[in-house]
Scaffold this active site. Structure first.
Site, PDB file in Angstrom:
ATOM      1  N   LEU A  99       0.819  -1.291   0.128  1.00 42.58           N
ATOM      2  CA  LEU A  99       0.001  -0.179   0.040  1.00 42.58           C
ATOM      3  C   LEU A  99       0.762   1.212   0.080  1.00 42.58           C
ATOM      4  CD1 LEU A  99      -2.652  -1.342   2.354  1.00 42.58           C
ATOM      5  CD2 LEU A  99      -3.226  -0.539   0.258  1.00 42.58           C
ATOM      6  N   TYR A 134      -1.678  -7.424  16.976  1.00 40.01           N
ATOM      7  CA  TYR A 134      -1.794  -6.324  15.869  1.00 40.01           C
ATOM      8  C   TYR A 134      -3.383  -5.876  16.036  1.00 40.01           C
ATOM      9  CZ  TYR A 134      -2.822  -5.072  10.914  1.00 40.01           C
ATOM     10  OH  TYR A 134      -2.810  -4.590   9.737  1.00 40.01           O
ATOM     11  N   LYS A 162      -3.787  -1.638  16.447  1.00 45.79           N
ATOM     12  CA  LYS A 162      -4.389  -1.040  15.410  1.00 45.79           C
ATOM     13  C   LYS A 162      -5.613  -0.378  16.307  1.00 45.79           C
ATOM     14  CE  LYS A 162      -2.145  -1.752  11.702  1.00 45.79           C
ATOM     15  NZ  LYS A 162      -1.456  -0.333  10.939  1.00 45.79           N
TER      16      LYS A 162
HETATM   17  N1  LIG Z   1      -3.167  -4.787   3.097  1.00 46.87           N
HETATM   18  C1  LIG Z   1      -4.369  -4.754   3.815  1.00 46.87           C
HETATM   19  O1  LIG Z   1      -5.440  -5.108   3.255  1.00 46.87           O
HETATM   20  C2  LIG Z   1      -4.420  -4.210   5.002  1.00 46.87           C
HETATM   21  C3  LIG Z   1      -5.429  -4.034   5.979  1.00 46.87           C
HETATM   22  C4  LIG Z   1      -5.527  -3.235   6.978  1.00 46.87           C
HETATM   23  C5  LIG Z   1      -4.448  -2.588   7.458  1.00 46.87           C
HETATM   24  N2  LIG Z   1      -3.177  -2.842   6.595  1.00 46.87           N
HETATM   25  C6  LIG Z   1      -1.929  -2.023   7.115  1.00 46.87           C
HETATM   26  O2  LIG Z   1      -1.510  -1.238   5.970  1.00 46.87           O
HETATM   27  C7  LIG Z   1      -0.255  -0.946   6.095  1.00 46.87           C
HETATM   28  C8  LIG Z   1       0.791  -1.264   5.125  1.00 46.87           C
HETATM   29  O3  LIG Z   1       0.639  -2.818   4.862  1.00 46.87           O
HETATM   30  P1  LIG Z   1       0.734  -3.708   3.415  1.00 46.87           P
HETATM   31  O4  LIG Z   1      -0.278  -4.558   3.291  1.00 46.87           O
HETATM   32  O5  LIG Z   1       1.144  -2.699   2.456  1.00 46.87           O
HETATM   33  O6  LIG Z   1       2.024  -4.652   3.976  1.00 46.87           O
HETATM   34  P2  LIG Z   1       3.540  -4.704   3.283  1.00 46.87           P
HETATM   35  O7  LIG Z   1       4.261  -5.714   4.077  1.00 46.87           O
HETATM   36  O8  LIG Z   1       3.381  -4.995   1.807  1.00 46.87           O
HETATM   37  O9  LIG Z   1       4.236  -3.085   3.240  1.00 46.87           O
HETATM   38  C9  LIG Z   1       4.728  -2.764   4.522  1.00 46.87           C
HETATM   39  C10 LIG Z   1       5.969  -2.115   4.620  1.00 46.87           C
HETATM   40  O10 LIG Z   1       6.477  -1.642   5.719  1.00 46.87           O
HETATM   41  C11 LIG Z   1       7.787  -1.814   5.930  1.00 46.87           C
HETATM   42  N3  LIG Z   1       8.218  -1.688   7.241  1.00 46.87           N
HETATM   43  C12 LIG Z   1       7.912  -2.889   8.153  1.00 46.87           C
HETATM   44  N4  LIG Z   1       8.478  -2.671   9.305  1.00 46.87           N
HETATM   45  C13 LIG Z   1       9.026  -1.309   9.441  1.00 46.87           C
HETATM   46  C14 LIG Z   1       9.749  -0.270   9.926  1.00 46.87           C
HETATM   47  N5  LIG Z   1      10.130  -0.498  11.314  1.00 46.87           N
HETATM   48  N6  LIG Z   1      10.298   0.725   9.578  1.00 46.87           N
HETATM   49  C15 LIG Z   1       9.994   1.290   8.539  1.00 46.87           C
HETATM   50  N7  LIG Z   1       9.413   0.443   7.282  1.00 46.87           N
HETATM   51  C16 LIG Z   1       8.927  -0.762   7.978  1.00 46.87           C
HETATM   52  C17 LIG Z   1       8.181  -2.981   5.208  1.00 46.87           C
HETATM   53  O11 LIG Z   1       9.546  -3.243   4.895  1.00 46.87           O
HETATM   54  C18 LIG Z   1       7.072  -3.047   4.118  1.00 46.87           C
HETATM   55  O12 LIG Z   1       7.766  -2.484   3.014  1.00 46.87           O
HETATM   56  C19 LIG Z   1       0.249  -1.780   7.599  1.00 46.87           C
HETATM   57  O13 LIG Z   1       0.285  -0.873   8.518  1.00 46.87           O
HETATM   58  C20 LIG Z   1      -0.829  -2.830   7.682  1.00 46.87           C
HETATM   59  O14 LIG Z   1      -0.975  -3.212   8.874  1.00 46.87           O
HETATM   60  C21 LIG Z   1      -3.132  -3.526   5.415  1.00 46.87           C
END
Ligand SMILES: NC(=O)c1ccc[n+]([C@@H]2O[C@H](COP(=O)([O-])OP(=O)(O)OC[C@H]3O[C@@H](n4cnc5c(N)ncnc54)[C@H](O)[C@@H]3O)[C@@H](O)[C@H]2O)c1
Length: 304
Positions: free
Chosen positions: A18, A171, A175
């Protein structure tokens, strides 16, 4: 002209998923983007996606945009101070922070370990604190110096935080904390010209592919794929823009071509006041009437 022309925005965790979609979308709307990513794996494993931030910067530059990379750990207090300084040094200003970085370590509560609990709550909760806190220092100083501030904090919560999710206690707790943090930030920071809103996204990324691969790929071949992460980017760009000044303290659930607004804890039925403390032998009947009279709760994800 894009809706973020001239805005300087830090997006955390923008090396993939995202965050990458937000960074590209913001740049396409004219923002100068600090692409932050530590380059870890889905469970926070070190080094798994090294160079991820740099690659997204290259993509933005190839499309004619402006961006720099940053590899700070979002939960590192000193490193995130540098991230804010880097943004201002490179682009002369900072207008918005999109707190998106994070990872999961799913486990049933009965077997969850303190190490997993600390790692997950650290990256999400402390990770939402550090960068925003430094950004707010800068924005408050700007306002005190008489310069107009139109600053934005965009946080990332989750359906897990809004209604709970089986196997994700740490988590979900983190959140949920982020959703409430957003309400407090919105209330406290309005006086400085800062808004705070949160998103609960629903998109196909490596994070969701580990647990929900069937759902996430179900529409991949459709004319419009509601799970594409790019669908969430326009909301993020708008929230980061000057146009959203009047919207603060909200939690949005974007999905595909729609946006839902979440309504959180609210007052339910209240028992008649008996004018004294309830006796222990009276409590059961009172609580049973309250539970019977309340609106049904949204089920915890994965329950039943
Ligand atoms: N994908 C979904 O449907 C969904 C749903 C609800 C919430 N989220 C939230 O959206 C956000 C993005 O998730 P995503 O699905 O794109 O996951 P993703 O794993 O593709 O991306 C997360 C990114 O965060 C980076 N990261 C992790 N720890 C870090 C740190 N300490 N410092 C800097 N960078 C760090 C990772 O390297 C990764 O590139 C997250 O907070 C996740 O919990 C996603």
């Amino acid at each position: 002209m894009g809706i973020c022309e001239g805005r300087v925005v830090i997006v955390t965790g923008a090396g993939g998923g995202l965050g990458r979609a937000y960074a590209l979308g913001l740049a396409a709307e004219g923002a100068k983007v600090v692409v932050n990513d530590l380059g870890v794996g889905t469970h926070g494993e070190a080094g798994e996606s090294k160079g991820a931030a740099e690659k997204v910067v290259d993509e933005i530059r190839a499309a004619g945009g402006e961006a720099i990379a940053d590899t700070a750990d979002v939960a590192d207090w000193e490193a995130t101070r540098e991230t804010v300084r880097k943004a201002i040094d490179a682009f002369g200003a900072l207008h918005a922070v999109v707190n998106n970085a994070g990872f999961v370590r799913d486990r049933m509560f009965v077997s969850a370990t303190p190490e997993e609990w600390d790692a997950v709550t650290r990256v999400h909760l402390r990770g939402h604190f550090c960068l925003s806190r430094h950004a707010v220092d800068h924005w408050r100083a700007e306002q005190k110096a008489g310069r107009p501030v139109a600053a934005r904090i965009v946080n990332t919560t989750s359906g897990a935080g809004l209604q709970g999710s089986v196997g994700q206690s740490a988590y979900s707790a983190a959140k949920a904390g982020i959703a409430t943090l957003t309400l407090v930030q919105a209330t406290e920071l309005a006086r400085y010209g800062i808004t705070a809103n949160a998103l609960a996204p629903n998109a196909r990324t490596r994070m969701t592919m580990t647990a929900f691969a069937d759902t996430m790929t179900s529409m991949q071949e459709a004319a419009f794929d509601p799970y594409a992460p790019e669908n969430t980017a326009p909301l993020v760009a708008w929230l980061a823009s000057e146009a959203s000044a009047h919207v603060t303290g909200q939690v949005f659930e974007p999905f595909g071509g729609t946006i839902r607004i979440a309504q959180g804890w609210t007052d339910g039925p209240t028992s008649a006041d008996v004018g004294r403390a309830l006796r222990a032998d009276e409590v059961g009947a009172v609580v049973e009437a309250l539970v019977a009279g309340r609106a049904p709760a949204k089920p915890v994800y994965g329950a039943g």
